[in-house]
Enzyme design. Sequence first.
Site, short mmCIF file in Angstrom:
data_model
loop_
_atom_site.label_atom_id
_atom_site.label_comp_id
_atom_site.label_asym_id
_atom_site.label_seq_id
_atom_site.Cartn_x
_atom_site.Cartn_y
_atom_site.Cartn_z
N GLU A 1 -21.92 5.31 2.02
CA GLU A 1 -21.94 4.28 3.12
C GLU A 1 -21.96 4.87 4.31
O GLU A 1 -21.68 5.85 4.82
CB GLU A 1 -20.53 3.58 3.24
CG GLU A 1 -20.15 2.42 2.07
CD GLU A 1 -18.69 1.73 2.30
OE1 GLU A 1 -18.24 2.24 3.06
OE2 GLU A 1 -18.64 1.04 1.54
N LYS B 1 -0.23 4.21 8.36
CA LYS B 1 -0.02 2.80 9.72
C LYS B 1 1.14 3.17 10.16
O LYS B 1 2.22 3.35 9.71
CB LYS B 1 0.04 1.69 8.79
CG LYS B 1 -1.49 1.34 8.16
CD LYS B 1 -1.34 -0.02 7.41
CE LYS B 1 -2.66 -0.14 6.67
NZ LYS B 1 -2.37 -1.20 5.70
N GLU C 1 -9.07 -5.70 2.88
CA GLU C 1 -9.27 -4.70 3.86
C GLU C 1 -10.45 -4.75 4.61
O GLU C 1 -11.30 -4.66 3.89
CB GLU C 1 -8.82 -3.08 3.60
CG GLU C 1 -8.20 -2.58 4.62
CD GLU C 1 -7.99 -1.01 4.16
OE1 GLU C 1 -6.91 -1.12 3.34
OE2 GLU C 1 -8.72 -0.10 4.39
N ASN D 1 -6.21 -4.52 -1.70
CA ASN D 1 -5.02 -3.88 -2.00
C ASN D 1 -4.28 -4.90 -2.91
O ASN D 1 -3.80 -6.00 -2.35
CB ASN D 1 -4.13 -3.42 -0.66
CG ASN D 1 -4.68 -2.26 0.00
OD1 ASN D 1 -5.20 -1.38 -0.32
ND2 ASN D 1 -4.93 -2.77 1.32
N ARG E 1 -1.69 -5.48 -4.17
CA ARG E 1 -0.14 -5.54 -4.09
C ARG E 1 0.45 -6.24 -2.97
O ARG E 1 -0.42 -6.53 -1.96
CB ARG E 1 0.36 -4.06 -4.47
CG ARG E 1 -0.02 -3.11 -2.89
CD ARG E 1 0.48 -1.89 -2.93
NE ARG E 1 0.01 -1.29 -1.72
CZ ARG E 1 -1.07 -0.80 -1.20
NH1 ARG E 1 -2.35 -0.76 -1.94
NH2 ARG E 1 -1.34 -0.52 0.07
C1 MV4 Z 1 -14.84 3.33 6.44
C2 MV4 Z 1 -14.47 3.94 7.81
C3 MV4 Z 1 -15.86 3.70 8.53
N1 MV4 Z 1 -17.06 3.69 7.83
N2 MV4 Z 1 -16.04 3.36 5.82
C4 MV4 Z 1 -11.71 3.80 3.78
C5 MV4 Z 1 -10.34 3.72 3.28
C6 MV4 Z 1 -9.82 2.89 3.99
N3 MV4 Z 1 -8.19 2.49 4.04
C7 MV4 Z 1 -10.25 3.05 5.63
N4 MV4 Z 1 -11.59 3.47 5.22
C8 MV4 Z 1 -12.46 3.57 6.06
N5 MV4 Z 1 -13.75 3.25 5.59
C9 MV4 Z 1 -17.14 3.41 6.56
N6 MV4 Z 1 -18.38 3.01 6.10
C10 MV4 Z 1 -13.37 4.11 8.23
C11 MV4 Z 1 -12.59 3.83 7.54
C12 MV4 Z 1 -11.19 4.09 7.96
C13 MV4 Z 1 -10.66 5.45 8.40
C14 MV4 Z 1 -11.47 6.49 7.88
C15 MV4 Z 1 -11.10 7.82 8.19
C16 MV4 Z 1 -9.92 7.96 8.64
C17 MV4 Z 1 -9.09 6.97 9.25
C18 MV4 Z 1 -9.38 5.61 8.84
C19 MV4 Z 1 -8.59 4.63 9.19
C20 MV4 Z 1 -8.87 3.52 8.93
C21 MV4 Z 1 -10.24 2.99 8.32
#
Ligand code: MV4
Length: 450
Positions: free
Chosen positions: A200, A237, A275, A290, A292
């Site tokens: 992505e 979180k 999410e 999620n 749950r």
């Molecule tokens: C992303 C992203 C930015 N670009 N995908 C994937 C697991 C989910 N809980 C959060 N995720 C993310 N997916 C794309 N294409 C940013 C997040 C993201 C995140 C990523 C790295 C570190 C901390 C994060 C916290 C919230 C969201």
Amino acid sequence: MFKRILIANRGEIALRIIRACKEMGIETVAIFSEGDRGANYLNLADQAFCVGGPRSYESYLKINQIIAAAEVSGAEAIHPGFGFLSENAHFNEVCRDCNIEFIGPTPKAMQALGDKNTARSLAITAQVPVVPGSDGLIEDENQAIETAEKIGYPVLIKATAGGGGKGMRVAENREVLLTALQQAKTEAQAAFGNGGVYLEKYVLNPRHVEVQIIADHHGNVVHLWERDCSVQRRHQKLIEQSPAPNLSEKTRKAICDAAVRMVRAADYTNAGTVEFIVDPNENFYFIEVNARIQVEHPVTEMVTGIDLIQQQIRVAAGEPLPFTQDQIKTHGTAIECRINAEDPQRGFMPSAGKVQQWIIPGGLGVRFDSHVYAGYSVPPYYDSMLGKLIVHRNTREEAIACMLRALDELKVEGVATTAAFQAAVLRTPEFRDGTIDTKWVEREGLQKLL
Ligand code: MV4
């Protein structure tokens, strides 16, 4: 309606489910490990069974022990809570094979949404926005290079069996793409037994906005509006809030409607959270579901007045939802701080031990969901959350002032907690203005805040 429910979990969420059942006149069966023997909340259950040793894999993850406790106790349903076996489709299936209702989605829906690439494909069919990326799993290096060139760097390589931040790697440019790809596949294979990955475009500095939904077995699907969970550290979180600050009504409604479409497409039932990430221009993208109840569900309960655990139980018992979408209004602002036994002064290192003093805050709009009490020993075997401090007030300004007062009133001796860190975040102009994104805590540097 069920006469007796077994709670396949521990700590504050076990207590939360016991409370929901008591109000419905449903008997409760608690399980506990040797690490939790003697914890006060167990006394509130009608029955309590020791299911094994202190480590999770010896107890809370032991499917045969949990099923045995359900059979011996005559439980007709099992509530898995969050974590542990809550998203384990095999456990879900075993419950149903043993004629025990699993309070959650079907194994099929859980399985489908647990595979992140399958979930992404479902989102596309449901016309839910996804981040530009690969069309399915990456099968070979050429496909990876072509896809990355097409969507532009940096790209995120995501494990389809991952989720929650596990199994993700950033590739800044073409030179590092192939090695990052190979590393991601190897790590995913080792961690999840499935090396499948997809690509992505990496959305920079996104906010994390999630939508609470609940769906019954009669075709009714409703959303219960959104929560902003952008204040997090390493995918943990720390502060959650509803409504999401700094989000237009138009985008808010679009995100919630997209979440409902996603749940319908997945043939999902019971409570779940869809999410999204939201970029600085309020473009939002589906990330994962999620399957749950989540730690932060009280935030939604406070602004909607709906007891989500009780609604889960009713849906599992086959009842139709008692409300339609236009009956679900939110009032005021709710903020939650997860009070973890971790020391922000020492890199959030877990701080197990005996709680010598435990004075929790009260007053208008203050809720504290916790199983902890003075004299309780925090076991080192599980996650470090002591409880959740939630406030609910008419305006966001009042909610922030109330949370700051409540955090200051919380007195804990014997273990370190994250409370001072959360208070520091709440005092910043960025929190007040609602401009915090998921990278803010790391960018700001924790020490500066303390
Ligand atoms: C992303 C992203 C930015 N670009 N995908 C994937 C697991 C989910 N809980 C959060 N995720 C993310 N997916 C794309 N294409 C940013 C997040 C993201 C995140 C990523 C790295 C570190 C901390 C994060 C916290 C919230 C969201």
